[in-house]
Write a protein that holds these residues in place. Structure first.
Motif, PDB file in Angstrom:
ATOM      1  N   ASP A  10       0.787  -1.235   0.000  1.00  7.82           N
ATOM      2  CA  ASP A  10       0.000   0.000   0.000  1.00  7.82           C
ATOM      3  C   ASP A  10       0.821   1.288   0.000  1.00  7.82           C
ATOM      4  O   ASP A  10       0.255   2.372   0.092  1.00  7.82           O
ATOM      5  CB  ASP A  10      -0.964  -0.008   1.185  1.00  7.82           C
ATOM      6  CG  ASP A  10      -0.245  -0.129   2.516  1.00  7.82           C
ATOM      7  OD1 ASP A  10       0.938  -0.483   2.536  1.00  7.82           O
ATOM      8  OD2 ASP A  10      -0.883   0.137   3.554  1.00  7.82           O
ATOM      9  N   THR A  11       2.132   1.197  -0.107  1.00  9.15           N
ATOM     10  CA  THR A  11       2.966   2.409  -0.147  1.00  9.15           C
ATOM     11  C   THR A  11       4.275   2.126  -0.885  1.00  9.15           C
ATOM     12  O   THR A  11       4.732   0.981  -0.953  1.00  9.15           O
ATOM     13  CB  THR A  11       3.282   2.929   1.269  1.00  9.15           C
ATOM     14  OG1 THR A  11       4.046   4.149   1.157  1.00  9.15           O
ATOM     15  CG2 THR A  11       4.087   1.934   2.081  1.00  9.15           C
ATOM     16  N   LEU A 168      -6.915  11.664  -7.914  1.00 16.90           N
ATOM     17  CA  LEU A 168      -7.283  12.278  -6.636  1.00 16.90           C
ATOM     18  C   LEU A 168      -8.691  12.867  -6.653  1.00 16.90           C
ATOM     19  O   LEU A 168      -9.473  12.627  -5.734  1.00 16.90           O
ATOM     20  CB  LEU A 168      -6.268  13.373  -6.272  1.00 16.90           C
ATOM     21  CG  LEU A 168      -6.545  14.119  -4.967  1.00 16.90           C
ATOM     22  CD1 LEU A 168      -6.388  13.179  -3.786  1.00 16.90           C
ATOM     23  CD2 LEU A 168      -5.619  15.314  -4.842  1.00 16.90           C
ATOM     24  N   ARG A 172     -11.585  10.028  -7.043  1.00 15.86           N
ATOM     25  CA  ARG A 172     -11.438  10.089  -5.576  1.00 15.86           C
ATOM     26  C   ARG A 172     -10.459   9.052  -5.025  1.00 15.86           C
ATOM     27  O   ARG A 172     -10.715   8.385  -4.033  1.00 15.86           O
ATOM     28  CB  ARG A 172     -12.790   9.984  -4.901  1.00 15.86           C
ATOM     29  CG  ARG A 172     -13.732  11.090  -5.325  1.00 15.86           C
ATOM     30  CD  ARG A 172     -15.042  11.005  -4.594  1.00 15.86           C
ATOM     31  NE  ARG A 172     -15.994  11.948  -5.136  1.00 15.86           N
ATOM     32  CZ  ARG A 172     -16.107  13.218  -4.761  1.00 15.86           C
ATOM     33  NH1 ARG A 172     -15.306  13.706  -3.842  1.00 15.86           N
ATOM     34  NH2 ARG A 172     -17.022  13.993  -5.304  1.00 15.86           N
ATOM     35  N   ASP A 173      -9.361   8.917  -5.724  1.00 17.27           N
ATOM     36  CA  ASP A 173      -8.261   8.015  -5.346  1.00 17.27           C
ATOM     37  C   ASP A 173      -8.745   6.590  -5.088  1.00 17.27           C
ATOM     38  O   ASP A 173      -8.314   5.910  -4.155  1.00 17.27           O
ATOM     39  CB  ASP A 173      -7.487   8.562  -4.148  1.00 17.27           C
ATOM     40  CG  ASP A 173      -6.013   8.161  -4.189  1.00 17.27           C
ATOM     41  OD1 ASP A 173      -5.541   7.702  -5.254  1.00 17.27           O
ATOM     42  OD2 ASP A 173      -5.341   8.301  -3.161  1.00 17.27           O
ATOM     43  N   LYS A 176      -6.000   4.249  -4.735  1.00 17.38           N
ATOM     44  CA  LYS A 176      -4.979   4.700  -3.772  1.00 17.38           C
ATOM     45  C   LYS A 176      -3.656   5.081  -4.452  1.00 17.38           C
ATOM     46  O   LYS A 176      -2.591   4.984  -3.837  1.00 17.38           O
ATOM     47  CB  LYS A 176      -4.724   3.638  -2.693  1.00 17.38           C
ATOM     48  CG  LYS A 176      -5.950   3.248  -1.904  1.00 17.38           C
ATOM     49  CD  LYS A 176      -6.277   4.298  -0.891  1.00 17.38           C
ATOM     50  CE  LYS A 176      -7.378   3.803   0.037  1.00 17.38           C
ATOM     51  NZ  LYS A 176      -8.121   4.888   0.600  1.00 17.38           N
ATOM     52  N   PHE A 178      -2.715   8.170  -5.490  1.00 14.29           N
ATOM     53  CA  PHE A 178      -2.220   9.407  -4.888  1.00 14.29           C
ATOM     54  C   PHE A 178      -1.762   9.148  -3.453  1.00 14.29           C
ATOM     55  O   PHE A 178      -0.707   9.603  -3.041  1.00 14.29           O
ATOM     56  CB  PHE A 178      -3.333  10.470  -4.918  1.00 14.29           C
ATOM     57  CG  PHE A 178      -2.830  11.868  -4.884  1.00 14.29           C
ATOM     58  CD1 PHE A 178      -2.480  12.526  -6.052  1.00 14.29           C
ATOM     59  CD2 PHE A 178      -2.698  12.536  -3.693  1.00 14.29           C
ATOM     60  CE1 PHE A 178      -2.012  13.832  -6.027  1.00 14.29           C
ATOM     61  CE2 PHE A 178      -2.230  13.840  -3.645  1.00 14.29           C
ATOM     62  CZ  PHE A 178      -1.884  14.486  -4.820  1.00 14.29           C
ATOM     63  N   TYR A 179      -2.558   8.380  -2.723  1.00 14.67           N
ATOM     64  CA  TYR A 179      -2.255   8.087  -1.317  1.00 14.67           C
ATOM     65  C   TYR A 179      -0.893   7.424  -1.159  1.00 14.67           C
ATOM     66  O   TYR A 179      -0.098   7.806  -0.306  1.00 14.67           O
ATOM     67  CB  TYR A 179      -3.355   7.188  -0.740  1.00 14.67           C
ATOM     68  CG  TYR A 179      -3.021   6.636   0.628  1.00 14.67           C
ATOM     69  CD1 TYR A 179      -3.172   7.410   1.765  1.00 14.67           C
ATOM     70  CD2 TYR A 179      -2.532   5.332   0.768  1.00 14.67           C
ATOM     71  CE1 TYR A 179      -2.860   6.911   3.013  1.00 14.67           C
ATOM     72  CE2 TYR A 179      -2.224   4.828   2.018  1.00 14.67           C
ATOM     73  CZ  TYR A 179      -2.379   5.625   3.134  1.00 14.67           C
ATOM     74  OH  TYR A 179      -2.053   5.133   4.365  1.00 14.67           O
ATOM     75  N   ARG A 180      -0.591   6.424  -1.967  1.00 17.70           N
ATOM     76  CA  ARG A 180       0.625   5.642  -1.751  1.00 17.70           C
ATOM     77  C   ARG A 180       1.905   6.386  -2.132  1.00 17.70           C
ATOM     78  O   ARG A 180       2.988   5.911  -1.829  1.00 17.70           O
ATOM     79  CB  ARG A 180       0.524   4.280  -2.428  1.00 17.70           C
ATOM     80  CG  ARG A 180       0.395   4.319  -3.914  1.00 17.70           C
ATOM     81  CD  ARG A 180       0.061   2.933  -4.405  1.00 17.70           C
ATOM     82  NE  ARG A 180       0.143   2.843  -5.838  1.00 17.70           N
ATOM     83  CZ  ARG A 180      -0.130   1.752  -6.511  1.00 17.70           C
ATOM     84  NH1 ARG A 180      -0.489   0.664  -5.896  1.00 17.70           N
ATOM     85  NH2 ARG A 180      -0.042   1.750  -7.808  1.00 17.70           N
ATOM     86  N   GLY A 182       2.160   9.524  -1.061  1.00 15.54           N
ATOM     87  CA  GLY A 182       2.161  10.558  -0.031  1.00 15.54           C
ATOM     88  C   GLY A 182       2.819  10.068   1.244  1.00 15.54           C
ATOM     89  O   GLY A 182       2.931   8.861   1.493  1.00 15.54           O
ATOM     90  N   LYS A 184       1.731  10.234   4.243  1.00 15.16           N
ATOM     91  CA  LYS A 184       0.822   9.591   5.204  1.00 15.16           C
ATOM     92  C   LYS A 184       0.838   8.071   5.059  1.00 15.16           C
ATOM     93  O   LYS A 184       0.567   7.353   6.011  1.00 15.16           O
ATOM     94  CB  LYS A 184      -0.608  10.112   5.014  1.00 15.16           C
ATOM     95  CG  LYS A 184      -0.837  11.487   5.558  1.00 15.16           C
ATOM     96  CD  LYS A 184      -2.300  11.860   5.429  1.00 15.16           C
ATOM     97  CE  LYS A 184      -2.529  13.254   5.989  1.00 15.16           C
ATOM     98  NZ  LYS A 184      -3.943  13.636   5.875  1.00 15.16           N
ATOM     99  N   SER A 185       1.150   7.596   3.851  1.00 16.19           N
ATOM    100  CA  SER A 185       1.094   6.153   3.611  1.00 16.19           C
ATOM    101  C   SER A 185       2.219   5.381   4.293  1.00 16.19           C
ATOM    102  O   SER A 185       2.172   4.164   4.385  1.00 16.19           O
ATOM    103  CB  SER A 185       1.142   5.869   2.103  1.00 16.19           C
ATOM    104  OG  SER A 185       2.433   6.156   1.584  1.00 16.19           O
TER     105      SER A 185
END
Length: 190
Positions: A10-11, A168, A172-173, A176, A178-180, A182, A184-185
């Motif tokens: 996830d990252t 994003l 709406r991601d 994931k 964009f999230y991975r 970032g 925060k991931s």
């Protein structure tokens, strides 16, 4: 809280994410300095900007080398939920970007060497000229190619940014993406 330095499902992990964002900042500086260089007449200000441009370009090439090594040995996030055509486009884009991030600075270095110009990084580190041939005609061709490949790289990065915002904002991601990439991931609760 544990920080994930390496990638996982996830990252990309702290190191790969840091490479990505440092390169993004340096590339924007490099694009701005390159565009400015193309508009300046010969002057001491242009020479100073050339030194900055060469220095940052060299740093970018070194970071890209280490980023590529890290990418080859790092665990990558899972792409199983992502449509196959997204994955294919992403892989092609990344290969093209890596190729450009190596070839553009190499062309710049060859231009300097064939023009018998010194390459001095950060005002003190001199890169020796390993080509004893001076040829302004070939040098002029190489700097033109350098310029147009840089424009191509800017276009690809613009498309990359648009794709990131598509993921994003529009979807709406959902995957994931964009999230991975970032920071925060990389945080994992105990």
């Amino acid at each position: 809280m544990i920080v994930k330095y390496k990638g996982s499902n996830d990252t990309w992990g702290l190191i790969a994410i840091s490479f990505h964002w440092v390169l993004a900042i340096l590339l924007f500086i490099q694009f701005a300095s390159g565009i400015r260089l193309s508009t300046l007449n010969f002057s001491s200000a242009k020479l100073e900007l050339i030194d900055i441009h060469q220095s940052i370009g060299s740093v970018i090439m070194i970071i890209v080398f280490f980023r590529l090594l890290w990418r080859l040995n790092n665990t990558k996030p899972s792409n199983t939920s992502i449509p196959k055509y997204h994955v294919t486009i992403s892989q092609f884009t990344h290969m093209t970007v890596y190729l450009l991030l190596f070839s553009i600075p190499i062309l710049g270095i060859l231009y300097n060497w064939l023009s018998d110009l010194e390459i001095i990084l950060f005002g003190f580190l001199k890169i020796p000229n390993i080509i004893s041939l001076e040829n302004d005609d070939i040098a002029d061709i190489l700097i033109e190619i350098h310029y147009y490949l840089a424009l191509l790289l800017m276009l690809i990065i613009f498309i990359h940014i648009c794709a990131a915002f598509y993921h994003l904002i529009i979807i709406r991601d959902k995957y994931k993406i964009f999230y991975r990439m970032g920071f925060k991931s990389i945080k994992e609760k105990l």
